[in-house]
Design a protein around this motif. Structure first.
Motif, PDB file in Angstrom:
ATOM      1  N   TYR A   1       0.860  -1.179   0.000  1.00 15.41           N
ATOM      2  CA  TYR A   1       0.000   0.000   0.000  1.00 15.41           C
ATOM      3  C   TYR A   1       0.893   1.224   0.000  1.00 15.41           C
ATOM      4  CZ  TYR A   1       1.018   0.214   5.035  1.00 15.41           C
ATOM      5  OH  TYR A   1       1.649   0.293   6.249  1.00 15.41           O
ATOM      6  N   GLU A   2       0.314   2.377  -0.304  1.00 11.86           N
ATOM      7  CA  GLU A   2       1.092   3.621  -0.357  1.00 11.86           C
ATOM      8  C   GLU A   2       1.122   4.228   1.034  1.00 11.86           C
ATOM      9  OE1 GLU A   2       0.668   6.229  -3.695  1.00 11.86           O
ATOM     10  OE2 GLU A   2      -0.409   4.701  -4.849  1.00 11.86           O
ATOM     11  N   ALA A   3       2.296   4.168   1.652  1.00 10.88           N
ATOM     12  CA  ALA A   3       2.423   4.527   3.059  1.00 10.88           C
ATOM     13  C   ALA A   3       2.100   5.987   3.332  1.00 10.88           C
ATOM     14  CB  ALA A   3       3.831   4.193   3.550  1.00 10.88           C
ATOM     15  N   GLY A   4       2.535   6.883   2.443  1.00 12.51           N
ATOM     16  CA  GLY A   4       2.288   8.299   2.679  1.00 12.51           C
ATOM     17  C   GLY A   4       0.810   8.647   2.716  1.00 12.51           C
ATOM     18  N   PRO A   5       0.050   8.316   1.661  1.00 12.27           N
ATOM     19  CA  PRO A   5      -1.387   8.587   1.685  1.00 12.27           C
ATOM     20  C   PRO A   5      -2.120   7.860   2.800  1.00 12.27           C
ATOM     21  CG  PRO A   5      -0.656   8.279  -0.563  1.00 12.27           C
ATOM     22  CD  PRO A   5       0.504   7.911   0.317  1.00 12.27           C
ATOM     23  N   PHE A   6      -1.677   6.633   3.129  1.00 12.59           N
ATOM     24  CA  PHE A   6      -2.321   5.928   4.242  1.00 12.59           C
ATOM     25  C   PHE A   6      -2.040   6.653   5.555  1.00 12.59           C
ATOM     26  CE2 PHE A   6      -2.418   2.469   7.495  1.00 12.59           C
ATOM     27  CZ  PHE A   6      -3.760   2.168   7.394  1.00 12.59           C
ATOM     28  N   GLY A   7      -0.833   7.158   5.717  1.00 12.94           N
ATOM     29  CA  GLY A   7      -0.516   7.942   6.909  1.00 12.94           C
ATOM     30  C   GLY A   7      -1.366   9.194   7.014  1.00 12.94           C
ATOM     31  N   GLU A   8      -1.664   9.814   5.872  1.00 11.14           N
ATOM     32  CA  GLU A   8      -2.537  10.987   5.879  1.00 11.14           C
ATOM     33  C   GLU A   8      -3.946  10.613   6.316  1.00 11.14           C
ATOM     34  OE1 GLU A   8      -2.343  12.662   2.003  1.00 11.14           O
ATOM     35  OE2 GLU A   8      -0.195  13.134   2.145  1.00 11.14           O
ATOM     36  N   LEU A   9      -4.405   9.447   5.876  1.00 11.25           N
ATOM     37  CA  LEU A   9      -5.718   8.964   6.329  1.00 11.25           C
ATOM     38  C   LEU A   9      -5.729   8.804   7.840  1.00 11.25           C
ATOM     39  CD1 LEU A   9      -8.542   7.641   5.949  1.00 11.25           C
ATOM     40  CD2 LEU A   9      -7.327   5.472   5.562  1.00 11.25           C
ATOM     41  N   LEU A  10      -4.702   8.180   8.399  1.00 10.59           N
ATOM     42  CA  LEU A  10      -4.649   7.985   9.843  1.00 10.59           C
ATOM     43  C   LEU A  10      -4.621   9.325  10.571  1.00 10.59           C
ATOM     44  CD1 LEU A  10      -2.108   5.020  10.193  1.00 10.59           C
ATOM     45  CD2 LEU A  10      -4.613   4.929  10.093  1.00 10.59           C
TER      46      LEU A  10
ATOM     47  N   ALA B   1      -6.032  11.966   9.720  1.00  6.69           N
ATOM     48  CA  ALA B   1      -7.332  12.626   9.613  1.00  6.69           C
ATOM     49  C   ALA B   1      -8.407  11.978  10.479  1.00  6.69           C
ATOM     50  CB  ALA B   1      -7.792  12.617   8.148  1.00  6.69           C
ATOM     51  N   LEU B   2      -8.036  10.955  11.247  1.00  5.53           N
ATOM     52  CA  LEU B   2      -9.042  10.222  12.013  1.00  5.53           C
ATOM     53  C   LEU B   2      -9.485  10.936  13.274  1.00  5.53           C
ATOM     54  CD1 LEU B   2      -7.782   6.540  11.655  1.00  5.53           C
ATOM     55  CD2 LEU B   2      -9.666   7.658  10.449  1.00  5.53           C
ATOM     56  N   GLY B   3      -8.739  11.945  13.697  1.00  6.59           N
ATOM     57  CA  GLY B   3      -9.176  12.687  14.884  1.00  6.59           C
ATOM     58  C   GLY B   3      -8.243  12.493  16.058  1.00  6.59           C
ATOM     59  N   ASP B   4      -8.819  12.553  17.240  1.00  7.81           N
ATOM     60  CA  ASP B   4      -8.055  12.643  18.487  1.00  7.81           C
ATOM     61  C   ASP B   4      -7.637  11.254  18.973  1.00  7.81           C
ATOM     62  OD1 ASP B   4      -6.874  13.813  20.665  1.00  7.81           O
ATOM     63  OD2 ASP B   4      -8.703  13.875  21.858  1.00  7.81           O
ATOM     64  N   TRP B   5      -6.637  10.687  18.306  1.00  6.33           N
ATOM     65  CA  TRP B   5      -6.121   9.375  18.678  1.00  6.33           C
ATOM     66  C   TRP B   5      -4.605   9.456  18.846  1.00  6.33           C
ATOM     67  CZ3 TRP B   5      -9.341   5.328  19.560  1.00  6.33           C
ATOM     68  CH2 TRP B   5     -10.612   5.325  18.958  1.00  6.33           C
ATOM     69  N   LYS B   6      -4.078   8.748  19.827  1.00  6.75           N
ATOM     70  CA  LYS B   6      -2.649   8.507  19.919  1.00  6.75           C
ATOM     71  C   LYS B   6      -2.397   7.180  19.215  1.00  6.75           C
ATOM     72  CE  LYS B   6       1.198   7.832  23.132  1.00  6.75           C
ATOM     73  NZ  LYS B   6       1.606   7.717  24.560  1.00  6.75           N
ATOM     74  N   ILE B   7      -1.726   7.241  18.050  1.00  7.36           N
ATOM     75  CA  ILE B   7      -1.649   6.080  17.164  1.00  7.36           C
ATOM     76  C   ILE B   7      -0.330   5.338  17.325  1.00  7.36           C
ATOM     77  CG2 ILE B   7      -1.618   5.337  14.754  1.00  7.36           C
ATOM     78  CD1 ILE B   7      -3.464   7.681  14.110  1.00  7.36           C
ATOM     79  N   THR B   8      -0.432   4.023  17.484  1.00  4.44           N
ATOM     80  CA  THR B   8       0.705   3.111  17.392  1.00  4.44           C
ATOM     81  C   THR B   8       0.492   2.273  16.138  1.00  4.44           C
ATOM     82  OG1 THR B   8       0.991   2.976  19.793  1.00  4.44           O
ATOM     83  CG2 THR B   8       1.951   1.210  18.478  1.00  4.44           C
ATOM     84  N   HIS B   9       1.458   2.317  15.205  1.00  2.00           N
ATOM     85  CA  HIS B   9       1.320   1.619  13.924  1.00  2.00           C
ATOM     86  C   HIS B   9       2.390   0.526  13.853  1.00  2.00           C
ATOM     87  CE1 HIS B   9       1.072   1.962   9.230  1.00  2.00           C
ATOM     88  NE2 HIS B   9       0.769   0.768   9.692  1.00  2.00           N
TER      89      HIS B   9
END
Length: 254
Positions: free
Chosen positions: A13-22, A24-32
């Motif tokens: 998958y395209e990591a950059g655009p997927f990172g932009e999606l993440l 845009a999800l809102g108020d989350w502390k994300i662990t990928h």
């Protein structure tokens, strides 16, 4: 701040655009975490602790020299996911996650479907078709779909594979495209090097449901077939549905 664990890998998958999606999800502390380097072993402890959980992985496969090798998840990962669901904490699964862990039957009983890369006792291998523009029709008043228009355009990859509609509550259907053999390509032939071929391949007609909530999982489990690439990541309605699905599945039992 709420915590979100995202699992990816096993499928390009395209990591950059997927990172932009993440982002845009809102108020989350994300662990990928990404398979295989960090997706399985590191996820075991993180799965129970995370408020939200997003599967965008296709784990359990090795593709090499035109062949497919499959393996089940580790006992520790199976236990971590099962324990999370038993505790009433849910998850969202996206796109190619429908193919992941093909040798874990309970996972696909919860999901309500499976994408097969190879034919077998289950029947034929599954079908795929990229860049299809269709109308996503909302078919249920549900926390995941509220506030969305009754229909909206999506351009994405679609699957022709076994889907058990008795196992879930349909949320969205893909209208304007027929889920029949002639409109899809064989996954097994693609693995063997013949991309975009369905010569000699037969598959029965399939379900046009592209988003649903499981009825068999003990916790809220939502599947969204959206998610092949940047055009889908950027679709505002897909983003809204994903945000609402994460909110819904992280809020306790249905």
């Amino acid at each position: 701040m709420r915590s979100l664990l995202v699992l990816s890998g096993g499928h390009p998958y395209e990591a950059g655009p997927f990172g932009e999606l993440l982002s845009a999800l809102g108020d989350w502390k994300i662990t990928h975490l990404i398979h295989p380097e960090g997706g399985e072993a590191d996820a075991v402890g993180a799965i129970a602790a995370a408020d939200g959980l997003l599967f965008y992985d296709m784990a359990g496969y090795t593709f090499a020299d035109g062949t497919v090798t499959m393996r089940p998840p580790s006992p520790a990962l199976r236990e971590a996911i099962s324990a999370r669901f038993a505790a009433g904490k849910g998850a969202v699964t996206m796109h190619h996650a429908l193919a992941g862990w093909a040798l874990w039957p309970e996972w696909h009983q919860w999901l309500g479907g499976i994408f097969h890369y190879q034919p077998g006792d289950h029947g034929p291998d599954s079908g795929y078709r990229h860049d299809i523009t269709y109308d996503a029709q909302i078919v249920a008043d549900h926390p995941v779909t509220r506030g969305l228009p009754e229909s909206f355009p999506v351009t994405d990859e679609l699957y022709l594979c076994p889907i058990d509609e008795a196992a879930f509550t349909p949320l969205v259907r893909a209208e304007g495209f027929a889920f029949t053999r002639d409109n899809f390509y064989s996954a097994a032939q693609a693995v063997a090097g013949a991309m975009f071929s369905n010569e000699g391949w037969n598959h029965p007609p399939g379900s046009n449901c592209v988003a649903w909530e499981s009825r068999t999982c003990p916790a809220p489990l939502v599947y969204l077939q959206f998610g092949d690439g940047p055009a889908t990541y950027a679709n505002p309605h897909v983003r809204q549905m994903l945000r609402q699905a994460l909110d819904y599945t992280s809020g306790g039992t249905a």
